[in-house]
Design a protein around this motif. Structure first.
Motif, PDB file in Angstrom:
ATOM      1  N   GLN A 349       0.837  -1.185   0.000  1.00 50.22           N
ATOM      2  CA  GLN A 349       0.000   0.000   0.000  1.00 50.22           C
ATOM      3  C   GLN A 349       0.880   1.246   0.000  1.00 50.22           C
ATOM      4  OE1 GLN A 349      -2.399  -1.248   3.563  1.00 50.22           O
ATOM      5  NE2 GLN A 349      -4.115  -0.612   2.292  1.00 50.22           N
ATOM      6  N   SER A 350       0.360   2.303  -0.614  1.00 48.89           N
ATOM      7  CA  SER A 350       1.077   3.570  -0.617  1.00 48.89           C
ATOM      8  C   SER A 350       0.081   4.701  -0.791  1.00 48.89           C
ATOM      9  CB  SER A 350       2.134   3.608  -1.729  1.00 48.89           C
ATOM     10  OG  SER A 350       1.547   3.316  -2.985  1.00 48.89           O
ATOM     11  N   VAL A 351       0.455   5.889  -0.308  1.00 49.19           N
ATOM     12  CA  VAL A 351      -0.364   7.085  -0.454  1.00 49.19           C
ATOM     13  C   VAL A 351       0.227   7.914  -1.594  1.00 49.19           C
ATOM     14  CG1 VAL A 351      -1.120   9.227   0.641  1.00 49.19           C
ATOM     15  CG2 VAL A 351      -1.098   7.090   1.935  1.00 49.19           C
ATOM     16  N   LEU A 352      -0.654   8.328  -2.534  1.00 53.96           N
ATOM     17  CA  LEU A 352      -0.222   9.041  -3.725  1.00 53.96           C
ATOM     18  C   LEU A 352      -0.846  10.424  -3.790  1.00 53.96           C
ATOM     19  CD1 LEU A 352      -1.004   6.307  -6.408  1.00 53.96           C
ATOM     20  CD2 LEU A 352       1.068   6.486  -5.023  1.00 53.96           C
ATOM     21  N   ASP A 353      -0.202  11.316  -4.527  1.00 55.84           N
ATOM     22  CA  ASP A 353      -0.839  12.537  -4.971  1.00 55.84           C
ATOM     23  C   ASP A 353      -1.690  12.175  -6.183  1.00 55.84           C
ATOM     24  OD1 ASP A 353      -0.784  14.932  -7.007  1.00 55.84           O
ATOM     25  OD2 ASP A 353      -0.513  15.812  -5.023  1.00 55.84           O
ATOM     26  N   ALA A 354      -3.013  12.420  -6.094  1.00 54.92           N
ATOM     27  CA  ALA A 354      -3.920  11.941  -7.136  1.00 54.92           C
ATOM     28  C   ALA A 354      -3.656  12.615  -8.476  1.00 54.92           C
ATOM     29  CB  ALA A 354      -5.366  12.166  -6.710  1.00 54.92           C
ATOM     30  N   ALA A 355      -3.264  13.867  -8.483  1.00 54.76           N
ATOM     31  CA  ALA A 355      -3.079  14.601  -9.733  1.00 54.76           C
ATOM     32  C   ALA A 355      -1.838  14.164 -10.488  1.00 54.76           C
ATOM     33  CB  ALA A 355      -3.021  16.102  -9.455  1.00 54.76           C
ATOM     34  N   THR A 356      -0.766  13.804  -9.762  1.00 54.54           N
ATOM     35  CA  THR A 356       0.511  13.505 -10.413  1.00 54.54           C
ATOM     36  C   THR A 356       0.927  12.047 -10.303  1.00 54.54           C
ATOM     37  OG1 THR A 356       1.793  13.985  -8.412  1.00 54.54           O
ATOM     38  CG2 THR A 356       1.268  15.842  -9.867  1.00 54.54           C
ATOM     39  N   GLY A 357       0.322  11.295  -9.380  1.00 58.91           N
ATOM     40  CA  GLY A 357       0.741   9.920  -9.154  1.00 58.91           C
ATOM     41  C   GLY A 357       1.992   9.803  -8.310  1.00 58.91           C
ATOM     42  N   ARG A 358       2.506  10.934  -7.814  1.00 55.41           N
ATOM     43  CA  ARG A 358       3.719  10.902  -6.988  1.00 55.41           C
ATOM     44  C   ARG A 358       3.463  10.160  -5.686  1.00 55.41           C
ATOM     45  NH1 ARG A 358       5.404  13.954  -2.711  1.00 55.41           N
ATOM     46  NH2 ARG A 358       3.594  15.341  -2.948  1.00 55.41           N
ATOM     47  N   THR A 359       4.366   9.271  -5.342  1.00 59.91           N
ATOM     48  CA  THR A 359       4.246   8.530  -4.089  1.00 59.91           C
ATOM     49  C   THR A 359       4.651   9.427  -2.921  1.00 59.91           C
ATOM     50  OG1 THR A 359       4.687   6.406  -5.141  1.00 59.91           O
ATOM     51  CG2 THR A 359       5.026   6.535  -2.765  1.00 59.91           C
ATOM     52  N   ILE A 360       3.710   9.657  -2.024  1.00 62.34           N
ATOM     53  CA  ILE A 360       3.981  10.474  -0.838  1.00 62.34           C
ATOM     54  C   ILE A 360       4.642   9.632   0.244  1.00 62.34           C
ATOM     55  CG2 ILE A 360       2.892  11.806   1.012  1.00 62.34           C
ATOM     56  CD1 ILE A 360       0.770  12.607  -1.089  1.00 62.34           C
ATOM     57  N   ARG A 361       4.147   8.415   0.431  1.00 60.31           N
ATOM     58  CA  ARG A 361       4.733   7.534   1.433  1.00 60.31           C
ATOM     59  C   ARG A 361       4.273   6.103   1.168  1.00 60.31           C
ATOM     60  NH1 ARG A 361       8.639   9.035   5.046  1.00 60.31           N
ATOM     61  NH2 ARG A 361       7.485  11.007   5.117  1.00 60.31           N
ATOM     62  N   VAL A 362       5.203   5.181   1.241  1.00 63.08           N
ATOM     63  CA  VAL A 362       4.859   3.760   1.216  1.00 63.08           C
ATOM     64  C   VAL A 362       4.435   3.361   2.619  1.00 63.08           C
ATOM     65  CG1 VAL A 362       5.722   1.424   0.821  1.00 63.08           C
ATOM     66  CG2 VAL A 362       6.446   3.297  -0.680  1.00 63.08           C
ATOM     67  N   ALA A 363       3.348   2.623   2.718  1.00 62.06           N
ATOM     68  CA  ALA A 363       2.818   2.233   4.023  1.00 62.06           C
ATOM     69  C   ALA A 363       3.792   1.314   4.748  1.00 62.06           C
ATOM     70  CB  ALA A 363       1.468   1.546   3.853  1.00 62.06           C
ATOM     71  N   PRO A 364       3.734   1.294   6.095  1.00 64.33           N
ATOM     72  CA  PRO A 364       4.613   0.407   6.855  1.00 64.33           C
ATOM     73  C   PRO A 364       4.444  -1.037   6.422  1.00 64.33           C
ATOM     74  CG  PRO A 364       3.480   1.941   8.318  1.00 64.33           C
ATOM     75  CD  PRO A 364       2.853   2.100   6.966  1.00 64.33           C
ATOM     76  N   ALA A 365       5.543  -1.734   6.272  1.00 66.15           N
ATOM     77  CA  ALA A 365       5.508  -3.126   5.834  1.00 66.15           C
ATOM     78  C   ALA A 365       4.737  -3.979   6.831  1.00 66.15           C
ATOM     79  CB  ALA A 365       6.938  -3.657   5.675  1.00 66.15           C
ATOM     80  N   GLY A 366       3.926  -4.876   6.311  1.00 69.38           N
ATOM     81  CA  GLY A 366       3.191  -5.792   7.169  1.00 69.38           C
ATOM     82  C   GLY A 366       1.966  -5.194   7.817  1.00 69.38           C
ATOM     83  N   LYS A 367       1.617  -3.968   7.456  1.00 70.73           N
ATOM     84  CA  LYS A 367       0.450  -3.312   8.049  1.00 70.73           C
ATOM     85  C   LYS A 367      -0.679  -3.207   7.023  1.00 70.73           C
ATOM     86  CE  LYS A 367       2.479  -2.364  11.984  1.00 70.73           C
ATOM     87  NZ  LYS A 367       3.776  -3.003  11.703  1.00 70.73           N
TER      88      LYS A 367
END
Length: 440
Positions: A349-367
């Motif tokens: 899982q990861s959080v993205l900027d919807a307009a650009t697709g830039r990855t803001i942060r990859v979610a903690p592993a195993g969560k």
């Protein structure tokens, strides 16, 4: 900034306890122990950072359910269908806040097939179920509809036709032929089932009404011979019609989003998404995809996911703004997306900027990251020793900081968020936890 390690947030080993009985335990005797362990873990991990750990959350209520049963929520009600499919089943409605049983029904027409509508606070269930022979084997459809008040379990009205869509004020019903195709539409009132309008249509297996209020004023039907028609919800009057590529029986999942209708021409290996203006059915653009394809509203873009990629498209032009490995998207506040199942990993899982697709942060592993209605993101983990519990942390994708706030019985992969509450199952029980307001 790297994620701050709170010891092992995913698995703060709790003191060994005997296995839980089928009935829920009284929490009074163990709350202090759990709170102390969690507070200690947070204090060690933060290493004197100065911010005190928030009070530990604890489970609000729980009830036994079958190992294969799943809770369905609707506003302030939790519905659980007890029993295995094909056997005698029972539907129980619980108050989401208190866990009090509101009603129970063993009517098989209620337990086998329920379609909840939060806007009207009603359940729509078939009065009977019909079968017919489809190209790939037996298929089943509802025949005639009964409306059930979700708070009382009482049947409010019965009407002919299968429930297709609903708003707070009206329900769209469809008459079907012996091949399961919709051949007529009927709009009735949610309060008493009285008719608003009736209209025959060309036989179709494919009919779309958006779940978004702004789009639910239109109905789009695609006939089996490829005639696309838009009808007005209020009176059933056709607004536009055109001949297009006939639908395929497999993988067709069109959507009405933001005033546009997205048709999906599924093929092997190639597919195509075609965007139309809903009211005029003017073709706007085409976008090539591969295999089974889905379309979703992602705020500033339209997300198109196929076998290999998830792409963010400009809804006006169809131009691709970004692409990532295929995954499921969830819209978040502030023009962000939660992308699940990308990067070649089913649980990544990861959080993205919807307009650009830039990855803001990859979610903690195993969560397992779960969004709440107030914008918070929870990072859920699992303890590695008995008694097995779900660890709950508030996760900030801007800083990567995860703040442990509690642990409750269950498994993280069974949890769902409803408002500010977390529902978790596992070991034949349902547990509900009130997470309260933001801790910071």
């Amino acid at each position: 900034m790297a994620i701050i390690d709170l010891g092992d947030v995913s698995a703060p080993d709790f003191p060994e306890e005997p296995p839980e009985p089928a009935r829920p335990l009284t929490r009074r005797g163990i709350v202090r122990v759990v709170a102390a362990v969690l507070a200690g873990a947070c204090a060690l991990a933060l290493n004197g950072a100065g911010r005190p750990a928030p009070p530990a959350v604890t489970e609000t209520w729980s009830t036994p359910i079958g190992a294969q049963n799943w809770p369905h929520t609707m506003n302030d009600t939790v519905l659980v269908i007890h029993g295995d499919p094909g056997t005698e089943q029972e539907t129980t409605a619980y108050d989401l806040v208190t866990g009090q049983v509101r009603w129970t029904a063993d009517d098989p027409t209620l337990t086998s097939w329920l379609n909840p509508d939060p806007d009207s606070n009603q359940l729509y269930a078939p009065a009977r179920i019909r079968s017919y022979e489809a190209a790939d084997g037996p298929a089943y459809i509802g025949a005639d509809t009964r409306a059930v008040d979700v708070r009382t379990g009482k049947v409010r009205w019965d009407s002919s036709g299968d429930e297709l869509a609903a708003t707070a004020d009206e329900v769209l019903l469809g008459s079907r032929d012996d091949r399961g195709r919709v051949t007529a539409l009927h709009l009735v009132r949610t309060t008493d089932g009285t008719a608003v309008w009736d209209r025959p249509i060309a036989a179709t297996d494919y009919l779309v009404v958006s779940e978004e209020p702004g789009d639910s004023t239109r109905i789009v039907a695609k006939s089996t011979n490829g005639e696309l028609t838009t009808l007005r919800w209020a009176d059933g009057v056709p607004l536009a019609s055109r001949r297009v590529t006939p639908p395929t029986a497999y993988g067709w999942g069109p959507q009405v989003l933001g005033g546009q209708f997205y048709d999906i021409l599924t093929g092997t290996p190639d597919s195509t998404v075609v965007a139309y203006a809903t009211d005029t059915l003017t073709e706007l653009w085409r976008f090539p995809t591969s295999g089974e394809t889905s379309v979703q509203d992602c705020g500033p873009v339209v997300c198109v996911s196929d076998t290999h990629l998830t792409s963010g498209l400009d809804p006006v032009t169809g131009e691709r703004r970004w692409k990532l490995p295929s995954g499921n998207t969830t819209e978040l506040p502030g023009g962000r997306l939660l992308l699940t199942g990308s990067r070649g990993m089913a649980d990544a899982q990861s959080v993205l900027d919807a307009a650009t697709g830039r990855t803001i942060r990859v979610a903690p592993a195993g969560k397992q990251v779960v969004p709440l209605d107030d914008g918070r993101l929870l990072a859920l983990g699992d303890t590695r020793s008995a008694p097995y519990r779900v660890t709950i942390s508030e996760w900030d994708p801007d800083t990567g900081r995860a703040t442990l706030i509690g642990a409750v019985p269950g498994r993280s992969d069974t949890c769902q968020a409803v408002g500010q509450r977390l529902l978790c199952t596992g070991s034949g029980r349902l547990g509900v936890t009130d997470l309260g307001p933001r801790s910071r």
